[in-house]
Design an enzyme around this catalytic site. Structure first.
Site, PDB file in Angstrom:
ATOM      1  N   GLU A  55      11.642  -0.309   5.378  1.00  0.00           N
ATOM      2  CA  GLU A  55      12.572  -1.458   5.340  1.00  0.00           C
ATOM      3  C   GLU A  55      11.847  -2.800   5.201  1.00  0.00           C
ATOM      4  O   GLU A  55      12.376  -3.737   4.600  1.00  0.00           O
ATOM      5  CB  GLU A  55      13.406  -1.510   6.623  1.00  0.00           C
ATOM      6  N   HIS A 114       9.005  -3.467   3.568  1.00  0.00           N
ATOM      7  CA  HIS A 114       8.654  -3.670   2.148  1.00  0.00           C
ATOM      8  C   HIS A 114       9.903  -3.990   1.333  1.00  0.00           C
ATOM      9  O   HIS A 114       9.889  -4.869   0.471  1.00  0.00           O
ATOM     10  CB  HIS A 114       8.032  -2.390   1.563  1.00  0.00           C
ATOM     11  N   ASP A 126       2.136  -9.605   8.951  1.00  0.00           N
ATOM     12  CA  ASP A 126       0.676  -9.696   8.820  1.00  0.00           C
ATOM     13  C   ASP A 126       0.311 -11.164   8.629  1.00  0.00           C
ATOM     14  O   ASP A 126      -0.107 -11.575   7.548  1.00  0.00           O
ATOM     15  CB  ASP A 126       0.217  -8.834   7.650  1.00  0.00           C
ATOM     16  N   MET A 145       0.846  -1.194   0.000  1.00  0.00           N
ATOM     17  CA  MET A 145       0.000   0.000   0.000  1.00  0.00           C
ATOM     18  C   MET A 145       0.887   1.252   0.000  1.00  0.00           C
ATOM     19  O   MET A 145       0.438   2.336   0.379  1.00  0.00           O
ATOM     20  CB  MET A 145      -0.924  -0.012   1.210  1.00  0.00           C
TER      21      MET A 145
HETATM   22  P1  AMP Z   1       1.331  -2.957   3.494  1.00  0.00           P
HETATM   23  O1  AMP Z   1       1.924  -1.917   2.625  1.00  0.00           O
HETATM   24  O2  AMP Z   1       1.299  -2.594   4.938  1.00  0.00           O
HETATM   25  O3  AMP Z   1       0.020  -3.501   2.983  1.00  0.00           O
HETATM   26  O4  AMP Z   1       2.348  -4.194   3.435  1.00  0.00           O
HETATM   27  C1  AMP Z   1       2.725  -4.756   2.222  1.00  0.00           C
HETATM   28  C2  AMP Z   1       3.494  -6.013   2.500  1.00  0.00           C
HETATM   29  O5  AMP Z   1       4.646  -5.714   3.288  1.00  0.00           O
HETATM   30  C3  AMP Z   1       2.684  -7.061   3.282  1.00  0.00           C
HETATM   31  O6  AMP Z   1       2.969  -8.349   2.768  1.00  0.00           O
HETATM   32  C4  AMP Z   1       3.217  -6.895   4.681  1.00  0.00           C
HETATM   33  O7  AMP Z   1       3.097  -8.059   5.467  1.00  0.00           O
HETATM   34  C5  AMP Z   1       4.672  -6.578   4.414  1.00  0.00           C
HETATM   35  N1  AMP Z   1       5.297  -5.902   5.561  1.00  0.00           N
HETATM   36  C6  AMP Z   1       4.838  -4.803   6.201  1.00  0.00           C
HETATM   37  N2  AMP Z   1       5.642  -4.491   7.254  1.00  0.00           N
HETATM   38  C7  AMP Z   1       6.613  -5.429   7.270  1.00  0.00           C
HETATM   39  C8  AMP Z   1       7.737  -5.668   8.106  1.00  0.00           C
HETATM   40  N3  AMP Z   1       8.034  -4.879   9.132  1.00  0.00           N
HETATM   41  N4  AMP Z   1       8.532  -6.742   7.820  1.00  0.00           N
HETATM   42  C9  AMP Z   1       8.256  -7.553   6.773  1.00  0.00           C
HETATM   43  N5  AMP Z   1       7.205  -7.373   5.949  1.00  0.00           N
HETATM   44  C10 AMP Z   1       6.397  -6.333   6.186  1.00  0.00           C
END
Ligand code: AMP
Length: 289
Positions: A35, A37, A150, A30
């Protein structure tokens, strides 16, 4: 690196890639890249393939419209960060483009509306389901990478792949949680917090984690919701340990392992000054005497 806004353009480009026998890896985000991502992007380098990062703030997964509007959006910076990495395509659809032809989805298994975030976030997982299914439909990736942070979302993605994309045979890859030096998991929501609040959040996760893991080892207790101190500025939504097998089962995922060994995981959701943060940690197995 090509920036693509339309589904049709993406479909055409990927068709040509497939004709040249390229595999495809999808990394959905999103935006507001951090770090965590970027670690998913590093992970994608293990797979010889064309790499697509999608950036789309999914309005359907927010149960609170102010949470959606306050969600940090930093497209220019994100594109700059991606430019430096080995990404072939960035898919940035508009809301209208993404919502067009969104499928009517079926009810999800019980766990997605009754356990962990599912119990507290209304139609959240249904909203995630709608968008991920559309991504999988148009991209048909060979590999899709998701963060362990997640974990329940990862269960959803596995469920979608198994239930609706069996023939596409998408390999769902789980990538470890990346944390700051103070232990707090990177999250786009951290940018809504001051340094002081970040420290408070990190301490809150660490202290609850060590207390409940110790309790779990001594007593076998799995649900800590009633034991956790709550205050006006810091509330815990859930603090629970689950046997992973139980979780897989309740989320419609049959046999995740042939082993009889129980694997436990601690899940925490807390709200600090109106910002909701989640994390989870594997907990070592031990025999309760
Ligand atoms: P989001 O942008 O929050 O929807 O996350 C996109 C992807 O990045 C999802 O697969 C999340 O699980 C992953 N993600 C978010 N934060 C972390 C983190 N701290 N460590 C590893 N993966 C992450």
């Amino acid at each position: 690196m090509l920036i693509i806004n339309s589904k049709k353009e993406l479909i055409d480009i990927l068709r040509r890639d497939r004709e040249c026998n390229h595999k495809i890896t999808l990394i959905p985000t999103m935006g507001n890249l951090h770090e965590g991502h970027l670690s998913l992007i590093s992970k994608s380098e293990d797979y010889l393939s064309k790499k697509i990062v999608s950036i789309f703030v999914n309005p359907l997964q927010f149960n609170d419209s102010s949470d959606y509007t306050s969600y940090p959006k930093t497209l220019e910076q994100d594109l700059e960060a991606l430019e430096k990495r080995k990404i072939d395509y960035v898919f940035v659809p508009t809301k209208e483009e993404m919502m067009r032809n969104i499928i009517h989805t079926d009810e999800l298994p019980w766990g997605f509306t009754n356990l962990l975030c599912g119990a507290y976030r209304g139609r959240h997982f249904d909203g995630v389901q709608k968008i991920i299914r559309e991504f999988f439909e148009i991209i048909k990736p060979d590999f899709a990478i998701f963060g362990e942070k997640d974990f329940q979302q990862y269960l959803l993605i596995k469920y979608i792949a198994e239930r609706y994309f069996r023939e596409t045979n998408i390999k769902i890859i789980l990538s470890p949680t990346i944390r700051m030096d103070n232990g707090l998991a990177f999250s786009s929501r951290n940018t809504l917090l001051s340094d002081e609040q970040i420290n408070k959040a990190s301490l809150a996760f660490q202290s609850i984690k060590s207390t409940v893991v110790d309790y779990f080892h001594k007593t076998g207790l799995l649900n800590f919701n009633n034991l956790i101190p709550q205050s006006a500025n810091l509330t815990y939504q859930y603090v629970k340990i689950y046997d992973e097998k139980y979780l897989y089962d309740k989320h419609g995922l049959g046999a995740n392992s042939n082993s009889d060994q129980k694997i436990f995981r601690l899940f925490i959701a807390l709200i600090i000054d109106n910002v909701r943060l989640i994390d989870n940690y594997p907990v070592e197995r031990y025999d309760i005497s």
